[in-house]
Design a protein around this motif. Structure first.
Motif, PDB file in Angstrom:
ATOM      1  N   GLN A  16       0.848  -1.221  -0.182  1.00 21.33           N
ATOM      2  CA  GLN A  16       0.763   0.269   0.681  1.00 21.33           C
ATOM      3  C   GLN A  16       1.036   1.552  -0.218  1.00 21.33           C
ATOM      4  O   GLN A  16       0.220   2.268  -0.031  1.00 21.33           O
ATOM      5  CB  GLN A  16      -1.060   0.108   1.281  1.00 21.33           C
ATOM      6  N   ILE A  46      -5.088  -7.635  -0.998  1.00 17.05           N
ATOM      7  CA  ILE A  46      -6.775  -7.611  -0.059  1.00 17.05           C
ATOM      8  C   ILE A  46      -8.156  -8.374  -1.158  1.00 17.05           C
ATOM      9  O   ILE A  46      -7.837  -7.652  -2.715  1.00 17.05           O
ATOM     10  CB  ILE A  46      -7.124  -6.210  -0.727  1.00 17.05           C
ATOM     11  N   TRP A  72      -6.997  -9.531   3.631  1.00 22.45           N
ATOM     12  CA  TRP A  72      -7.557  -8.062   4.912  1.00 22.45           C
ATOM     13  C   TRP A  72      -8.710  -8.192   4.148  1.00 22.45           C
ATOM     14  O   TRP A  72      -8.808  -7.735   2.951  1.00 22.45           O
ATOM     15  CB  TRP A  72      -6.657  -7.183   4.228  1.00 22.45           C
ATOM     16  N   VAL A  95     -12.442  -2.341  11.387  1.00 21.10           N
ATOM     17  CA  VAL A  95     -13.272  -2.175  11.866  1.00 21.10           C
ATOM     18  C   VAL A  95     -12.756  -1.162  12.418  1.00 21.10           C
ATOM     19  O   VAL A  95     -11.926  -0.178  13.093  1.00 21.10           O
ATOM     20  CB  VAL A  95     -14.269  -2.133  12.587  1.00 21.10           C
ATOM     21  N   PRO A  96     -13.172   0.710  11.970  1.00 20.86           N
ATOM     22  CA  PRO A  96     -12.753   2.392  12.404  1.00 20.86           C
ATOM     23  C   PRO A  96     -12.913   2.015  13.838  1.00 20.86           C
ATOM     24  O   PRO A  96     -14.495   1.598  14.066  1.00 20.86           O
ATOM     25  CB  PRO A  96     -13.450   3.211  11.697  1.00 20.86           C
ATOM     26  N   PHE A 106     -18.051   6.076   8.675  1.00 20.53           N
ATOM     27  CA  PHE A 106     -19.606   5.408   8.027  1.00 20.53           C
ATOM     28  C   PHE A 106     -20.448   7.176   9.052  1.00 20.53           C
ATOM     29  O   PHE A 106     -20.952   6.608   9.697  1.00 20.53           O
ATOM     30  CB  PHE A 106     -19.569   4.493   9.397  1.00 20.53           C
ATOM     31  N   GLU A 225       2.040   2.210   4.112  1.00 21.46           N
ATOM     32  CA  GLU A 225       1.552   3.620   4.646  1.00 21.46           C
ATOM     33  C   GLU A 225       2.551   4.215   4.990  1.00 21.46           C
ATOM     34  O   GLU A 225       2.731   4.150   5.835  1.00 21.46           O
ATOM     35  CB  GLU A 225       0.334   3.123   4.751  1.00 21.46           C
TER      36      GLU A 225
HETATM   37  C1  LIG Z   1      -5.744   1.392   7.331  1.00 18.18           C
HETATM   38  C2  LIG Z   1      -5.675   0.599   6.298  1.00 18.18           C
HETATM   39  O1  LIG Z   1      -4.432   0.457   5.645  1.00 18.18           O
HETATM   40  S1  LIG Z   1      -7.119  -0.111   5.133  1.00 18.18           S
HETATM   41  C3  LIG Z   1      -7.122  -0.831   3.961  1.00 18.18           C
HETATM   42  C4  LIG Z   1      -6.618   0.160   2.725  1.00 18.18           C
HETATM   43  N1  LIG Z   1      -6.129  -0.116   1.779  1.00 18.18           N
HETATM   44  C5  LIG Z   1      -6.902   0.282   0.210  1.00 18.18           C
HETATM   45  O2  LIG Z   1      -7.393   1.047   0.886  1.00 18.18           O
HETATM   46  C6  LIG Z   1      -6.292  -0.791  -0.900  1.00 18.18           C
HETATM   47  C7  LIG Z   1      -7.709  -1.915  -1.595  1.00 18.18           C
HETATM   48  N2  LIG Z   1      -8.666  -0.681  -1.401  1.00 18.18           N
HETATM   49  C8  LIG Z   1      -8.896  -0.387  -2.379  1.00 18.18           C
HETATM   50  O3  LIG Z   1      -8.756  -1.156  -3.612  1.00 18.18           O
HETATM   51  C9  LIG Z   1     -10.575  -0.406  -2.848  1.00 18.18           C
HETATM   52  O4  LIG Z   1     -10.987   1.257  -2.290  1.00 18.18           O
HETATM   53  C10 LIG Z   1     -11.511  -1.050  -2.515  1.00 18.18           C
HETATM   54  C11 LIG Z   1     -11.707  -2.353  -3.141  1.00 18.18           C
HETATM   55  C12 LIG Z   1     -11.507  -1.746  -1.390  1.00 18.18           C
HETATM   56  C13 LIG Z   1     -12.948   0.084  -2.775  1.00 18.18           C
HETATM   57  O5  LIG Z   1     -13.282   0.833  -3.163  1.00 18.18           O
HETATM   58  P1  LIG Z   1     -14.159   1.400  -4.168  1.00 18.18           P
HETATM   59  O6  LIG Z   1     -15.300   0.757  -3.742  1.00 18.18           O
HETATM   60  O7  LIG Z   1     -14.169   2.477  -5.229  1.00 18.18           O
HETATM   61  O8  LIG Z   1     -13.775   2.431  -2.719  1.00 18.18           O
HETATM   62  P2  LIG Z   1     -12.864   3.467  -1.618  1.00 18.18           P
HETATM   63  O9  LIG Z   1     -12.011   3.089  -1.413  1.00 18.18           O
HETATM   64  O10 LIG Z   1     -13.078   4.618  -2.613  1.00 18.18           O
HETATM   65  O11 LIG Z   1     -13.974   4.227  -0.188  1.00 18.18           O
HETATM   66  C14 LIG Z   1     -13.962   3.357   0.031  1.00 18.18           C
HETATM   67  C15 LIG Z   1     -15.504   2.467   0.620  1.00 18.18           C
HETATM   68  O12 LIG Z   1     -14.612   1.735   2.136  1.00 18.18           O
HETATM   69  C16 LIG Z   1     -15.725   2.162   2.937  1.00 18.18           C
HETATM   70  N3  LIG Z   1     -15.001   0.939   3.625  1.00 18.18           N
HETATM   71  C17 LIG Z   1     -13.578   1.945   4.931  1.00 18.18           C
HETATM   72  N4  LIG Z   1     -13.189   1.110   5.838  1.00 18.18           N
HETATM   73  C18 LIG Z   1     -14.440   0.341   6.305  1.00 18.18           C
HETATM   74  C19 LIG Z   1     -13.963  -1.142   6.618  1.00 18.18           C
HETATM   75  N5  LIG Z   1     -13.411  -1.077   7.371  1.00 18.18           N
HETATM   76  N6  LIG Z   1     -15.695  -1.513   6.857  1.00 18.18           N
HETATM   77  C20 LIG Z   1     -16.770  -1.112   6.140  1.00 18.18           C
HETATM   78  N7  LIG Z   1     -16.650  -0.440   5.274  1.00 18.18           N
HETATM   79  C21 LIG Z   1     -15.486   0.588   4.775  1.00 18.18           C
HETATM   80  C22 LIG Z   1     -15.567   3.631   2.771  1.00 18.18           C
HETATM   81  O13 LIG Z   1     -16.767   3.918   3.609  1.00 18.18           O
HETATM   82  C23 LIG Z   1     -16.697   3.811   1.342  1.00 18.18           C
HETATM   83  O14 LIG Z   1     -17.519   3.137   1.111  1.00 18.18           O
HETATM   84  P3  LIG Z   1     -18.643   3.776   0.533  1.00 18.18           P
HETATM   85  O15 LIG Z   1     -18.184   3.695  -0.803  1.00 18.18           O
HETATM   86  O16 LIG Z   1     -19.675   3.272   0.420  1.00 18.18           O
HETATM   87  O17 LIG Z   1     -18.612   5.085   0.888  1.00 18.18           O
END
Ligand SMILES: CC(=O)SCCNC(=O)CCNC(=O)[C@H](O)C(C)(C)COP(=O)(O)OP(=O)(O)OC[C@H]1O[C@@H](n2cnc3c(N)ncnc32)[C@H](O)[C@@H]1OP(=O)(O)O
Ligand SMILES: O=C(O)CCC(=O)C(=O)O
Length: 377
Positions: A16, A46, A72, A95-96, A106, A225
């Motif tokens: 990431q 992921i 994850w 979860v946050p 949320f 990150e």
């Molecule tokens: C702290 C960390 O490292 S967390 C891990 C972070 N890693 C990543 O983000 C890398 C991989 N991520 C991705 O490929 C994309 O973000 C995906 C496939 C997971 C989701 O993509 P998208 O649907 O386009 O959503 P996007 O990334 O813009 O937004 C995140 C969404 O997840 C939701 N979300 C974030 N964290 C959580 C959680 N822990 N549980 C449930 N939903 C969550 C957000 O509210 C947002 O929801 P919304 O689309 O309904 O508004």
């Protein structure tokens, strides 16, 4: 500290890091190497990302590694389905838990933390999966709320609880206090996930382990990150050498693993990077080199072979006679005291001019072309 468990997340949080992409072949090769070194658990990515990420995870799963493999997930049913589709038997559900994260993710609706955790966790358990629960931004969360979430996860059937210092704002004493409170109240193991925004990721993870956490997330080279995560090589060697906890991981391949991740990430390390950096067993200064030539323990905390690296004596601006004599003797050259001093003066002059140490070839050139080197020999 006993029964410490490493769960390496190079292939998830490591990748990431902004600008980093591992190819599927690189992900598979890194997973295989870590497995063969004895890393017991890998967070492989992921699955909800789909496409090539899901394909790479599936291939890693199909390799039948000894290491346990974890995917994850957000607290979202379709994420868990994606993990299942990759063949994973272990899922991590995040979860946050801080006000700031709950507000952003949320829309401030705390009830969604409970609801989404319950739905996704129950769904995962119904599929007979091992479930770990992660409290994102645990370090900034209200402590009673964090404990309630942890106990809720435990009561639903989670097998492990991850304490996340998501933006790396803790220091070791506070980490130990916060983690210690959770350890007192939970029966399931606690896992540390620490970030390096203040350069304290490894120290904070160790503080959590001292307070009773028994699992720890790491990444090779501390990749991850922003400022990265607790580095795998630092964690393994600190546990082994500072806490006498030997995890039966092949430490002599740590440098090789680090180089593999450098190649895959395209990101070089600073030479002073702890444990695996180019310079961590290099000695240029006269006093240090003299000490090391007498006994390496004077300026090395452990032997370079323990991590698969080697000692180097470098001739440069700060070098002294003992170092010079040692390097030249390896090339069959013996100089008397006066000659050595003259060569050293030349080395110093050239190093200052070039703003670096000399290669062995340059040193030999200085010795054999004394009249050309600085006009003083
Ligand atoms: C702290 C960390 O490292 S967390 C891990 C972070 N890693 C990543 O983000 C890398 C991989 N991520 C991705 O490929 C994309 O973000 C995906 C496939 C997971 C989701 O993509 P998208 O649907 O386009 O959503 P996007 O990334 O813009 O937004 C995140 C969404 O997840 C939701 N979300 C974030 N964290 C959580 C959680 N822990 N549980 C449930 N939903 C969550 C957000 O509210 C947002 O929801 P919304 O689309 O309904 O508004
Ligand atoms: O696993 C989680 O819950 C979040 C992990 C993470 O990457 C973080 O909090 O920095």
């Amino acid at each position: 500290m006993t029964n410490i468990h490493i769960n390496d997340t190079t292939l998830r949080d490591g990748e990431q890091a902004a600008g980093i992409v591992f190819s599927a072949a690189e992900k598979i090769a890194i997973a295989s190497m870590m497995d063969s070194m004895g890393i017991p658990e890998l967070e492989v990515g992921i699955p909800a990302m789909g496409g090539s990420e899901a394909q790479a995870i599936t291939t890693i799963v199909q390799k039948g590694l000894k290491a346990k493999l974890l995917g994850w997930n957000r607290a979202v049913r379709s994420d868990i389905e994606a993990s299942i589709a990759c063949g994973l038997k272990r899922v991590h559900i995040s979860v946050p838990v801080s006000e700031i994260q709950i507000k952003a993710k949320f829309k401030g609706k705390t009830n969604l933390v409970w609801q989404r955790l319950k739905d996704s966790l129950n769904f995962a358990l119904d599929q007979d999966l091992f479930v770990s629960v992660g409290a994102e931004d645990a370090s900034r969360a209200d402590e009673s709320f964090l404990l309630e979430v942890a106990q809720f996860a435990q009561s639903l059937g989670a097998s492990r609880f991850r304490f996340c210092d998501t933006v790396g704002i803790l220091e070791p004493l506070t980490t130990a206090q916060k983690v210690g409170k959770l350890v007192e109240c939970l029966k399931i193991p606690i896992e540390m996930h620490t970030h390096n925004d203040f350069g304290l990721a490894t120290a904070n993870a160790l503080a959590g382990l001292q307070a009773g956490a028994t699992a720890v997330n790491t990444t090779v080279n501390g990749l991850g990150e922003r400022a990265g995560n607790a580095a795998l090589e630092e964690m393994i060697m600190a546990l082994k050498r500072l806490y006498q906890v030997d995890l039966a991981i092949e430490t002599s391949r740590l440098r090789e693993l680090s180089q593999q991740v450098i190649a895959a990430s395209g990101i070089a390390l600073p030479p002073w990077k702890a444990i695996v950096g180019d310079n961590v067993f290099a000695h240029e200064s006269g006093i240090h080199a003299h000490g090391v030539l007498e006994n390496p323990q004077t300026y090395e905390p452990f032997s370079p072979d323990e991590v698969g690296w080697k000692r180097r004596l470098v001739v440069g601006k700060h070098s002294g006679r003992h170092l010079l004599t040692n390097v030249l003797s390896q090339h069959g050259i013996r100089l008397n005291h006066e000659e050595s001093q003259v060569v050293l003066d030349s080395v110093r002059h050239l190093s200052v001019q070039m703003k670096r140490s000399l290669t062995v070839e340059e040193l030999l050139y200085v010795v054999s072309n004394r009249s050309m080197s600085h006009g003083i020999v």
